[in-house]
Design an enzyme around this catalytic site. Structure first.
Site, PDB file in Angstrom:
ATOM      1  CE  LYS A   1      -4.498   0.974   0.572  1.00 33.09           C
ATOM      2  NZ  LYS A   1      -5.686   0.316   0.032  1.00 33.09           N
TER       3      LYS A   1
ATOM      4  N   GLY B   1     -20.468   7.161   5.177  1.00 32.92           N
ATOM      5  CA  GLY B   1     -19.507   7.448   4.108  1.00 32.92           C
ATOM      6  C   GLY B   1     -20.132   7.067   2.778  1.00 32.92           C
TER       7      GLY B   1
ATOM      8  N   GLY C   1     -19.104   7.876  -0.401  1.00 36.58           N
ATOM      9  CA  GLY C   1     -18.196   8.215  -1.499  1.00 36.58           C
ATOM     10  C   GLY C   1     -18.435   7.247  -2.645  1.00 36.58           C
ATOM     11  CG  ASN C   2     -15.541   7.121  -5.690  1.00 38.23           C
ATOM     12  OD1 ASN C   2     -16.255   7.932  -6.263  1.00 38.23           O
ATOM     13  ND2 ASN C   2     -14.251   7.337  -5.480  1.00 38.23           N
ATOM     14  CB  VAL C   3     -17.150   1.979  -1.844  1.00 36.46           C
ATOM     15  CG1 VAL C   3     -17.705   0.610  -1.491  1.00 36.46           C
ATOM     16  CG2 VAL C   3     -15.784   1.835  -2.494  1.00 36.46           C
TER      17      VAL C   3
HETATM   18  P1  NAD Z   1     -14.195   7.977  -1.050  1.00 33.70           P
HETATM   19  O1  NAD Z   1     -13.121   8.924  -0.713  1.00 33.70           O
HETATM   20  O2  NAD Z   1     -14.836   8.042  -2.401  1.00 33.70           O
HETATM   21  O3  NAD Z   1     -15.382   8.130   0.020  1.00 33.70           O
HETATM   22  C1  NAD Z   1     -15.200   8.247   1.391  1.00 33.70           C
HETATM   23  C2  NAD Z   1     -16.391   9.057   1.918  1.00 33.70           C
HETATM   24  O4  NAD Z   1     -16.344   9.042   3.338  1.00 33.70           O
HETATM   25  C3  NAD Z   1     -16.358  10.526   1.465  1.00 33.70           C
HETATM   26  O5  NAD Z   1     -17.627  10.901   0.943  1.00 33.70           O
HETATM   27  C4  NAD Z   1     -16.035  11.283   2.777  1.00 33.70           C
HETATM   28  O6  NAD Z   1     -16.619  12.572   2.815  1.00 33.70           O
HETATM   29  C5  NAD Z   1     -16.648  10.354   3.798  1.00 33.70           C
HETATM   30  N1  NAD Z   1     -16.123  10.500   5.148  1.00 33.70           N
HETATM   31  C6  NAD Z   1     -14.850  10.733   5.555  1.00 33.70           C
HETATM   32  N2  NAD Z   1     -14.783  10.804   6.895  1.00 33.70           N
HETATM   33  C7  NAD Z   1     -16.042  10.597   7.341  1.00 33.70           C
HETATM   34  C8  NAD Z   1     -16.623  10.528   8.639  1.00 33.70           C
HETATM   35  N3  NAD Z   1     -15.886  10.707   9.735  1.00 33.70           N
HETATM   36  N4  NAD Z   1     -17.948  10.291   8.735  1.00 33.70           N
HETATM   37  C9  NAD Z   1     -18.712  10.108   7.633  1.00 33.70           C
HETATM   38  N5  NAD Z   1     -18.221  10.156   6.379  1.00 33.70           N
HETATM   39  C10 NAD Z   1     -16.910  10.404   6.241  1.00 33.70           C
HETATM   40  O7  NAD Z   1     -13.637   6.510  -0.750  1.00 33.70           O
HETATM   41  P2  NAD Z   1     -14.173   5.131  -1.316  1.00 33.70           P
HETATM   42  O8  NAD Z   1     -13.398   4.761  -2.516  1.00 33.70           O
HETATM   43  O9  NAD Z   1     -15.660   5.152  -1.383  1.00 33.70           O
HETATM   44  O10 NAD Z   1     -13.692   4.131  -0.157  1.00 33.70           O
HETATM   45  C11 NAD Z   1     -14.369   4.092   1.085  1.00 33.70           C
HETATM   46  C12 NAD Z   1     -13.634   3.144   2.032  1.00 33.70           C
HETATM   47  O11 NAD Z   1     -13.568   1.841   1.468  1.00 33.70           O
HETATM   48  C13 NAD Z   1     -12.171   3.532   2.335  1.00 33.70           C
HETATM   49  O12 NAD Z   1     -11.860   3.155   3.660  1.00 33.70           O
HETATM   50  C14 NAD Z   1     -11.367   2.667   1.373  1.00 33.70           C
HETATM   51  O13 NAD Z   1     -10.066   2.423   1.856  1.00 33.70           O
HETATM   52  C15 NAD Z   1     -12.214   1.415   1.388  1.00 33.70           C
HETATM   53  N6  NAD Z   1     -12.036   0.599   0.181  1.00 33.70           N
HETATM   54  C16 NAD Z   1     -12.286   1.150  -1.043  1.00 33.70           C
HETATM   55  C17 NAD Z   1     -12.123   0.360  -2.182  1.00 33.70           C
HETATM   56  C18 NAD Z   1     -12.413   0.910  -3.558  1.00 33.70           C
HETATM   57  O14 NAD Z   1     -12.524   0.115  -4.506  1.00 33.70           O
HETATM   58  N7  NAD Z   1     -12.581   2.205  -3.720  1.00 33.70           N
HETATM   59  C19 NAD Z   1     -11.692  -0.972  -2.054  1.00 33.70           C
HETATM   60  C20 NAD Z   1     -11.479  -1.504  -0.779  1.00 33.70           C
HETATM   61  C21 NAD Z   1     -11.638  -0.694   0.331  1.00 33.70           C
END
Ligand code: NAD
Length: 365
Positions: free
Chosen positions: A94, A194, A196-198
């Protein structure tokens, strides 16, 4: 032995890197520093026993460099076990870039980072994580082949987030089956923290199935966009953990299951995308078990993203990606059942299966 006579705090003072609990036998840690672009990054390579280490790059404004180091070490170790439990021939790595992705992510800084990745000769392969987008991976691809998650029109597997969300949905369904006797999520009350994308893609699966969904995020604008797009409610309270709900889905950052929150948690099931949800995996895994809360291990159910990027390395298509991701349902159910039989926490049961695979390969080598 030194570790037997010194307290963990004393050990940390004389061995601030190798003595960190999160160090956990990493093979290599690379500190990347570039004055011209302001790049400060750390690449953690936890293991290459099963294959090259693969894991995303996160850009985040950490409170301290120690926090950044600790984060990358915890995340890269998680990748080792994620790949192993999912049956992929990949090791765990990572990277973190210290800084604000919105204001400090310049093309020059990204290219310099790409050169550092390239200098490792394929021992570490990067991908997208928090603060990164597919177009950033496309940019890195111009200076190194050791990057996955590039755009589909450039021959890549595209953004991993929808596949990650599908895997989380599968893991959540398996945990519901284990807990409630049925994997149908219709009418279940699910809090997604949260979006976001996921998180958004998970909300889509949940609302399609008729679950009652409450969303929470620190970004108000985003909350309103999601509320206007899907049949969901915005959480307006002060302590989400204490709310009565069926399923808590942490999809923001890690360590939300900790000494403070664990006593408040009302959900019967925890299943979400965030990495390293348990602040202390042994202590908090055990506390959840004692409270009768079913925890679907994060590194198991959020493996869809790595399955998706692995397709780029192994040249398999979307159908195989979806099949492997759907299989997260079966693996989760098996692990929840095996934890019940063995008395291990669900996290330990998943780690044990992953470790057996790694040990077997090490012996072969
Ligand atoms: P992202 O940055 O698109 O979304 C994260 C969201 O969480 C954002 O909207 C942000 O505003 C919100 N956030 C941050 N702190 C917060 C809090 N204290 N309370 C509420 N919301 C909060 O990230 P993502 O790609 O959606 O990934 C989300 C999580 O999943 C991360 O921990 C990432 O490591 C994990 N993950 C993602 C993937 C992937 O394919 N993108 C794969 C495995 C794990």
């Amino acid at each position: 032995m030194v570790t037997e006579i010194l307290s963990s705090n004393e050990l940390k003072k004389i061995a601030p890197v190798f003595g960190q609990a999160s160090f956990d036998d990493h093979e290599q840690i690379v500190f990347c520093n570039d004055q011209d672009t302001g790049l400060k990054a750390i690449i953690g390579i936890h293991s290459t026993v099963l294959g090259p280490s693969l894991g995303g790059t996160r850009m985040w404004q950490y409170n301290s460099e120690w926090d950044a180091l600790n984060d990358v070490l915890r995340l890269s170790r998680g990748m080792t076990y994620k790949a192993a439990v999912t049956g992929l021939n990949l090791g765990g790595g990572k990277a973190v870039i210290i800084g604000d992705a919105k204001t400090q992510k310049t093309p020059e800084l990204m290219l310099r980072f790409g050169e550092f990745v390239h200098s490792l000769g394929g021992k570490y392969i990067t991908a997208e994580d928090v603060g990164m987008e597919t177009k950033d991976m496309d940019l890195l691809r111009t200076v190194t082949p050791f990057v996955t998650g590039i755009s589909e029109d450039k021959g890549g597997a595209g953004t991993p987030s929808p596949i990650t969300a599908y895997g989380v949905f599968m893991g959540m369904k398996a945990a519901a089956k284990f807990t409630y006797g049925s994997d149908v999520l219709e009418d279940k009350l699910v809090y997604v923290q949260g979006i976001g994308n996921v998180g958004e893609a998970l909300v889509e699966h949940l609302t399609n199935e008729g679950a009652r969904v409450v969303i929470d995020d620190i970004n108000r604008e985003r909350l309103e966009v999601i509320r206007d797009t899907y049949d969901v409610e915005i959480y307006e309270g002060k302590n989400i953990y204490a709310e009565k709900m069926d399923i808590y889905a942490p999809c923001a950052l890690g360590a939300t299951i900790n000494d403070t929150t664990i006593h408040a948690i009302q959900a019967k099931v925890i299943a979400g995308a965030a990495n390293n949800q348990l602040a202390d995996e042994n202590k908090h895994g055990l506390m959840l078990q004692q409270k009768g809360i079913v925890y679907a291990p994060d590194f198991l159910i959020n493996a869809g993203g790595i399955i998706n990027v692995f397709a780029e390395l192994e040249n398999y298509g979307r159908e195989e990606t979806m099949r492997k991701t759907e299989n997260i349902y079966n693996t989760t159910l098996d692990i929840l059942n095996s934890a019940k039989t063995s008395g291990l926490t669900t996290n330990q049961a998943a780690l044990e299966i992953a470790q057996l695979r790694i040990d077997a390969r090490r012996k072969e080598k």
